[in-house]
Design an enzyme around this catalytic site. Structure first.
Site, mmCIF file in Angstrom:
data_model
loop_
_atom_site.group_PDB
_atom_site.id
_atom_site.type_symbol
_atom_site.label_atom_id
_atom_site.label_comp_id
_atom_site.label_asym_id
_atom_site.label_seq_id
_atom_site.Cartn_x
_atom_site.Cartn_y
_atom_site.Cartn_z
ATOM 1 N N HIS A 76 0.831 -1.213 0.000
ATOM 2 C CA HIS A 76 0.000 0.000 0.000
ATOM 3 C C HIS A 76 0.866 1.264 0.000
ATOM 4 O O HIS A 76 0.500 2.279 0.579
ATOM 5 C CB HIS A 76 -0.959 0.021 1.187
ATOM 6 C CG HIS A 76 -1.910 -1.141 1.225
ATOM 7 N ND1 HIS A 76 -3.072 -1.167 0.477
ATOM 8 C CD2 HIS A 76 -1.865 -2.311 1.895
ATOM 9 C CE1 HIS A 76 -3.708 -2.315 0.705
ATOM 10 N NE2 HIS A 76 -2.991 -3.028 1.549
ATOM 11 N N ASN A 149 -10.223 -3.609 1.836
ATOM 12 C CA ASN A 149 -9.737 -3.758 0.462
ATOM 13 C C ASN A 149 -10.932 -3.719 -0.480
ATOM 14 O O ASN A 149 -12.075 -3.844 -0.056
ATOM 15 C CB ASN A 149 -8.981 -5.081 0.274
ATOM 16 C CG ASN A 149 -7.554 -5.012 0.800
ATOM 17 O OD1 ASN A 149 -7.049 -3.953 1.146
ATOM 18 N ND2 ASN A 149 -6.907 -6.158 0.876
ATOM 19 N N HIS A 340 -4.732 0.830 11.596
ATOM 20 C CA HIS A 340 -4.533 -0.429 12.321
ATOM 21 C C HIS A 340 -5.907 -1.039 12.599
ATOM 22 O O HIS A 340 -6.746 -0.400 13.235
ATOM 23 C CB HIS A 340 -3.819 -0.142 13.639
ATOM 24 C CG HIS A 340 -3.368 -1.366 14.375
ATOM 25 N ND1 HIS A 340 -3.967 -2.602 14.247
ATOM 26 C CD2 HIS A 340 -2.365 -1.551 15.277
ATOM 27 C CE1 HIS A 340 -3.375 -3.475 15.025
ATOM 28 N NE2 HIS A 340 -2.391 -2.868 15.660
#
Length: 682
Positions: A76, A149, A340
């Site tokens: 990413h 995603n 996170h």
């Protein structure tokens, strides 16, 4: 809505404003605030003498420059971030005690970072890849990170294999080739030897891996989380972002050309849309499974290589996110933001999903090396809108100045503060799930079926999507040098569909599969095909080809009609400046034929003609044929119709001509369709 909730709507922007500095019109200083008298000449011993080490301004400027780069993300790395807000549609207190979902109309500031996965920071936007869709909610209970995603499944089932898939899909270590692509030996060697990848590979070879825009792609949590309500009742959940513009993609030839013509295509599209007020909108949906139904499906709901079919586990739409503000500084915000999946709030908890368990360790570990230490939460873009209090005070780049002489628990000098609070008072407490078993390194047999859902996906997509998948396999695997790996790919995907495998084999020069497909799955789910997505012309971009002498009245009627539907346009001509109509109307040229390209537009409209020997005519024909080849709409009026006739495009599907209201309405409908797949190629 409570008054405090209204305050939270812009609380993040208010917080960031404190850190913003405007340099325009200011006198230059060093980083220590000393005013600078000269910034372009080093201090030397005489006009032609050596530079002196006492030149502290030179040393500060050069040292800062030498240390400006931080390690890019392992995956990413290429990303683009924007600000926005999330608004809940209804109270979700029946399902979760998460405060930002507690009542209808409640708004929460967010920051979203879109990204590709494989490529470096300098790679192109339109490569074939999975894409990240990470959202940071700045809630009144702390930051909540929803790390999604664009595909609902992942390559692997267990987090311990994450280094392996990343090593395999990244450029090969002996020569650092190729960049940002799956078209090489190591990735496909990993695939055939780790067949749990089958489902994700089908999605990666589909059109969904080359989205038209960040504004036109979904986001899936992949992992299974929990919603927990105030009574301690838990449900398994997966969360999704659903774009209000629908899910649309590029065709592969178009994607490859855009990579060269405008490698920042997705970034530019989102940035420009927000600047024009065409804010990106996504609805948040949640799929929920009762604990009692955990084993009611023909797949394991904790398996990240499996999607939850929307027809079997309906998506409940619970809110809308609007992305409405670009960043002020790319590095300070987009590069330094840290996500996170372990950043949760009360009412959202984890499950035994083995991929999720690995992610919970990896993300923090990554931020420590990338952002220089444990205080990355104090960087403005990462800082929660609520104050944080604990005994973790030291480390690199500490910005908070904690007063007092106590930094430990338990204590009497500070009356045992900062002190934890109970769950009833708002303290986070994990869901009390009973867990027992022997310590083993093995996977549940319920994770063992790797091909049924891949076959469902194949069965569910349309013929154009199937063709894209076949062509994608042929392109990607066709770049694999090892013929043995090519053969293994064909044999592996015969387990999905023998017909698919045979076509791939024919295209890449290996033997047809010797195995028969072992999956007899016949289910189809309409939600898996992009042909069933939302279709709208809003915010589409049209290239308008004009030269001097165009019919002003007719052209302006079309342009006003496009604007009325939220469609943008750019004027393209042979030279910069202005083009003059037959009346008094003139229009500013946005691009010449050489500064743009037909692949950068959703459609072409032409209202001018020219002699066939002119450069204008030749370039116009190129633009029309490229647009036609990529199944996109074409419209023409007045003299432009003549070029359609001369190129044999007139009368074909999605090619429109005429004038006035009828042409405008037909053109808008054609734009909303996005592609005209039944078009005859000429």
């Amino acid at each position: 809505m409570h008054e405090k909730d209204k305050v939270n709507e812009k609380s993040k922007q208010d917080q960031l404003e404190h850190f913003k500095v405007e340099d325009t019109g200011k006198e230059m200083t060093t980083n220590q605030g000393l005013k600078v008298s000269e910034d372009e000449l080093s201090l030397t011993a005489g006009e032609r003498g050596p530079t002196l080490m006492e030149d502290f301004h030179f040393r500060e400027k050069m040292t800062h420059f030498d240390h400006e780069r931080i390690p890019e993300r392992v995956v990413h790395a290429r990303g683009f971030g924007v600000h926005g807000e999330f608004e809940a549609y209804e109270s979700m207190t029946e399902y979760t005690k998460a405060g930002f979902l507690s009542e209808a109309g409640k708004k929460t500031p967010v920051f979203v970072r879109f990204s590709t996965v494989v490529g470096s920071r300098g790679s192109a936007d339109t490569v074939r890849d999975v894409r990240g869709f990470a959202t940071k909610f700045y809630t009144e209970e702390g930051n909540y990170d929803l790390v999604n995603n664009i595909h609902p499944v992942f390559f692997i089932q267990d987090g311990i294999k994450f280094p392996d898939i990343v090593h395999a899909i990244k450029p090969e270590p002996h020569n650092e080739i190729p960049q940002a692509t799956a078209a090489h030996d190591t990735l496909w060697d990993f695939v055939v030897n780790n067949q749990e990848t089958a489902n994700q590979i089908m999605w990666l070879m589909s059109p969904r891996a080359v989205p038209r825009s960040y504004r036109m792609m979904e986001g899936f949590s992949i992992n299974t989380f929990r919603f927990v309500n105030k009574d301690g009742v838990s449900r398994f959940v997966r969360l999704h972002w659903k774009p209000k513009l629908g899910v649309h993609s590029l065709v592969w030839d178009e994607a490859q050309k855009i990579s060269g013509k405008d490698p920042d295509y997705h970034r530019r599209d989102l940035y420009d849309a927000i600047e024009m007020g065409n804010f990106a909108e996504y609805e948040l949906g949640v799929q929920m499974i009762e604990e009692s139904d955990e084993f009611s499906f023909d797949f394991d709901i904790l398996d990240a290589t499996k999607f939850w079919p929307e027809e079997e586990v309906p998506v409940k739409i619970i809110g809308k996110m609007t992305l409405n503000q670009n960043v002020d500084n790319f590095f300070a915000e987009t590069e330094q933001v840290a996500f996170h999946p372990g950043h949760v709030v009360p009412g959202i908890d984890f499950t035994n999903d083995p991929l999720l368990q690995g992610r919970l360790f990896s993300y923090t570990d990554t931020q420590l090396i990338r952002l220089g230490g444990p205080n990355f939460h104090e960087i403005p873009i990462n800082k929660p809108v609520v104050q944080f209090y604990n005994n973790q005070r030291d480390g690199y780049h500490r910005q908070t100045i904690n007063k007092g002489n106590v930094s430990y628990r338990r204590n009497s000098l500070a009356n045992n503060t900062p002190n934890p609070i109970s769950e009833e008072q708002g303290g986070y407490a994990h869901y009390q799930e009973k867990v027992e078993g022997k310590k083993v390194r093995q996977r549940s047999k319920s994770f063992g079926d790797h091909f049924s859902q891949a076959k469902i996906f194949w069965n569910s997509v349309s013929d154009p999507e199937k063709k894209h998948i076949i062509d994608a396999f042929s392109f990607e695997v066709g770049h694999v040098k090892n013929l043995n790996i090519r053969q293994k790919v064909v044999d592996m995907f015969a387990n999905v569909d023998v017909g698919l495998a045979k076509k791939i084999a024919e295209n890449i020069g290996v033997e047809p599969p010797k195995v028969v497909e072992n999956s007899t799955e016949t289910k189809t789910f309409p939600s898996l095909s992009q042909l069933n997505t939302i279709k709208t012309a809003a915010t589409r971009k049209v290239g308008v080809i004009l030269n001097n002498g165009f019919n002003d009245k007719e052209v302006m009627e079309v342009l006003h009609g496009l604007n009325a539907e939220g469609i943008t346009y750019e004027i393209i001509s042979e030279k910069q400046g202005r083009v003059m109509g037959t009346g008094s109307q003139d229009l500013m040229v946005n691009h010449t034929f050489s500064t743009t390209d037909p692949v950068l537009y959703d459609a072409i409209y032409i209202a001018s003609s020219a002699n066939q020997n002119t450069e204008f005519y030749k370039q116009t024909v190129y633009y029309l044929k490229e647009t036609y080849k990529h199944y996109k709409p074409i419209a023409a009026s007045q003299d432009g119709i003549k070029i359609l006739e001369e190129t044999n495009l007139k009368g074909n599907l999605g090619v429109l001509d005429g004038a006035g209201t009828r042409l405008i309405k037909d053109f808008i409908r054609a734009l909303a369709e996005h592609r005209h797949w039944e078009r005859k190629m000429i």
